[in-house]
Design a protein around this motif. Structure first.
Motif, mmCIF file in Angstrom:
data_model
loop_
_atom_site.group_PDB
_atom_site.id
_atom_site.type_symbol
_atom_site.label_atom_id
_atom_site.label_comp_id
_atom_site.label_asym_id
_atom_site.label_seq_id
_atom_site.Cartn_x
_atom_site.Cartn_y
_atom_site.Cartn_z
ATOM 1 N N SER A 150 26.521 7.627 37.339
ATOM 2 C CA SER A 150 26.519 9.216 37.989
ATOM 3 C C SER A 150 27.850 9.108 36.453
ATOM 4 C CB SER A 150 26.907 8.976 38.996
ATOM 5 O OG SER A 150 27.971 7.811 39.298
ATOM 6 N N GLU A 151 27.928 10.924 36.696
ATOM 7 C CA GLU A 151 28.562 11.238 36.144
ATOM 8 C C GLU A 151 30.026 12.240 36.841
ATOM 9 O OE1 GLU A 151 28.711 13.093 31.230
ATOM 10 O OE2 GLU A 151 27.801 14.363 33.001
ATOM 11 N N CYS A 152 31.136 12.338 36.395
ATOM 12 C CA CYS A 152 32.121 13.305 36.782
ATOM 13 C C CYS A 152 31.614 14.679 36.296
ATOM 14 C CB CYS A 152 33.263 12.834 37.467
ATOM 15 S SG CYS A 152 34.959 13.978 37.477
ATOM 16 N N GLY A 153 31.560 15.459 37.207
ATOM 17 C CA GLY A 153 31.462 17.411 36.408
ATOM 18 C C GLY A 153 33.117 17.385 36.363
ATOM 19 N N ASN A 154 34.079 16.795 36.782
ATOM 20 C CA ASN A 154 35.478 17.526 37.019
ATOM 21 C C ASN A 154 35.555 16.893 35.327
ATOM 22 O OD1 ASN A 154 37.666 18.332 37.438
ATOM 23 N ND2 ASN A 154 38.159 16.740 38.309
ATOM 24 N N CYS A 183 39.114 11.345 39.839
ATOM 25 C CA CYS A 183 39.704 12.703 39.666
ATOM 26 C C CYS A 183 39.657 12.593 41.332
ATOM 27 C CB CYS A 183 38.752 13.514 39.652
ATOM 28 S SG CYS A 183 38.152 14.033 37.857
ATOM 29 N N GLY A 184 39.367 11.071 42.164
ATOM 30 C CA GLY A 184 39.617 10.942 43.462
ATOM 31 C C GLY A 184 38.728 12.323 44.104
ATOM 32 N N ARG A 185 39.466 12.708 44.826
ATOM 33 C CA ARG A 185 39.220 13.774 45.780
ATOM 34 C C ARG A 185 38.224 15.208 44.439
ATOM 35 N NH1 ARG A 185 43.166 15.877 50.525
ATOM 36 N NH2 ARG A 185 44.694 15.651 48.745
ATOM 37 N N LYS A 186 39.096 15.280 43.648
ATOM 38 C CA LYS A 186 38.051 16.428 43.213
ATOM 39 C C LYS A 186 36.887 16.119 42.518
ATOM 40 C CE LYS A 186 42.960 17.791 42.031
ATOM 41 N NZ LYS A 186 43.881 18.240 40.687
ATOM 42 N N SER A 187 36.652 14.837 42.622
ATOM 43 C CA SER A 187 35.201 14.467 42.116
ATOM 44 C C SER A 187 33.769 14.708 42.290
ATOM 45 C CB SER A 187 34.834 13.055 42.943
ATOM 46 O OG SER A 187 35.718 12.177 42.369
ATOM 47 N N VAL A 188 32.950 15.698 40.954
ATOM 48 C CA VAL A 188 31.793 16.107 41.281
ATOM 49 C C VAL A 188 31.523 15.076 41.054
ATOM 50 C CG1 VAL A 188 31.021 18.388 41.668
ATOM 51 C CG2 VAL A 188 33.717 18.405 41.105
ATOM 52 N N MET A 189 30.015 14.192 41.630
ATOM 53 C CA MET A 189 29.405 13.241 40.891
ATOM 54 C C MET A 189 28.001 13.916 41.282
ATOM 55 S SD MET A 189 31.843 11.151 40.442
ATOM 56 C CE MET A 189 30.714 10.077 39.688
ATOM 57 N N LYS A 190 27.417 13.814 40.166
ATOM 58 C CA LYS A 190 25.740 13.672 39.941
ATOM 59 C C LYS A 190 25.172 12.914 39.353
ATOM 60 C CE LYS A 190 26.847 16.569 35.547
ATOM 61 N NZ LYS A 190 27.041 17.672 35.145
ATOM 62 N N GLU A 191 23.900 12.879 39.391
ATOM 63 C CA GLU A 191 22.939 11.420 38.915
ATOM 64 C C GLU A 191 23.543 11.575 37.119
ATOM 65 O OE1 GLU A 191 19.422 10.902 39.843
ATOM 66 O OE2 GLU A 191 20.176 9.640 42.034
ATOM 67 N N LYS A 192 23.370 10.483 36.152
ATOM 68 C CA LYS A 192 23.239 11.137 35.337
ATOM 69 C C LYS A 192 22.150 9.248 34.355
ATOM 70 C CE LYS A 192 26.099 10.455 30.190
ATOM 71 N NZ LYS A 192 25.100 11.578 29.691
ATOM 72 N N MET A 193 21.415 9.526 33.485
ATOM 73 C CA MET A 193 20.441 8.747 32.934
ATOM 74 C C MET A 193 20.985 8.132 31.964
ATOM 75 S SD MET A 193 17.149 7.346 33.147
ATOM 76 C CE MET A 193 15.892 8.093 33.536
ATOM 77 N N LEU A 194 21.678 6.797 32.484
ATOM 78 C CA LEU A 194 22.335 6.475 31.283
ATOM 79 C C LEU A 194 21.012 5.535 30.084
ATOM 80 C CD1 LEU A 194 24.439 3.886 32.861
ATOM 81 C CD2 LEU A 194 25.043 6.469 31.834
ATOM 82 N N SER A 195 21.501 6.254 28.691
ATOM 83 C CA SER A 195 20.544 5.594 27.079
ATOM 84 C C SER A 195 20.340 4.004 26.818
ATOM 85 C CB SER A 195 21.665 5.983 26.251
ATOM 86 O OG SER A 195 22.488 5.293 25.855
ATOM 87 N N GLY A 196 21.227 3.491 28.151
ATOM 88 C CA GLY A 196 20.471 1.914 27.790
ATOM 89 C C GLY A 196 21.739 0.896 26.583
ATOM 90 N N ASN A 197 21.562 2.364 25.993
ATOM 91 C CA ASN A 197 22.022 1.505 24.764
ATOM 92 C C ASN A 197 24.234 1.104 24.350
ATOM 93 O OD1 ASN A 197 19.564 1.799 22.935
ATOM 94 N ND2 ASN A 197 20.519 3.752 22.704
#
Ligand SMILES: [Zn+2]
Length: 131
Positions: free
Chosen positions: A21-25, A40-54
């Motif tokens: 996941s990645e924080c959009g903030n 960011c705590g309560r200011k978090s804007v989390m979204k899924e993120k595909m990681l490269s694995g590298n």
């Protein structure tokens, strides 16, 4: 029941594809996924993120006296990998004929981790392979 099944499949998908996941903030990436950004705590804007694995080897240790579950695999190497996107991930490092050293580039592979008991339940997990 259906909810449990969907949750299970979602976890499998997350593991197999290394979806973090990645924080959009603030842009900070996590693996495994988090629903709240540590920074960011309560200011978090989390979204899924595909990681490269590298990534690269941050630290490692050669295991010669393993726990019972891994006694057939010893000696083997475990380590901490710093992924290119930032998260630190622990795991086995496969020694495919290349020297393992701090800073060496690795890629993530999905491999058998161990087999449980007489019924042979197979556990899979990410491992890291020098490139
Ligand atoms: Zn954040």
């Amino acid at each position: 029941m259906e909810k449990t099944s969907a949750a299970l499949w979602r976890r499998i998908d997350e593991r197999y594809n290394m979806i973090g996941s990645e924080c959009g903030n603030c842009g900070r990436a996590y693996f495994p996924q988090r629903i709240i950004c540590r920074k960011c705590g309560r200011k978090s804007v989390m979204k899924e993120k595909m990681l490269s694995g590298n990534g690269e080897i941050y630290s490692y240790s050669r295991i010669r006296v393993p726990p019972d579950d891994f006694k057939d695999a010893a000696p083997y190497t475990v380590g901490v990998i710093k992924l290119d996107e930032g998260p630190m991930v622990e795991g086995h490092i496969i020694e495919n004929g290349k020297e393992i050293e701090i800073g060496r580039r690795v890629r993530t592979v999905f491999r058998k981790l161990r087999v449980d008991g007489d019924e042979g339940l197979i556990h899979y997990h990410f491992k890291f392979e020098p490139v």
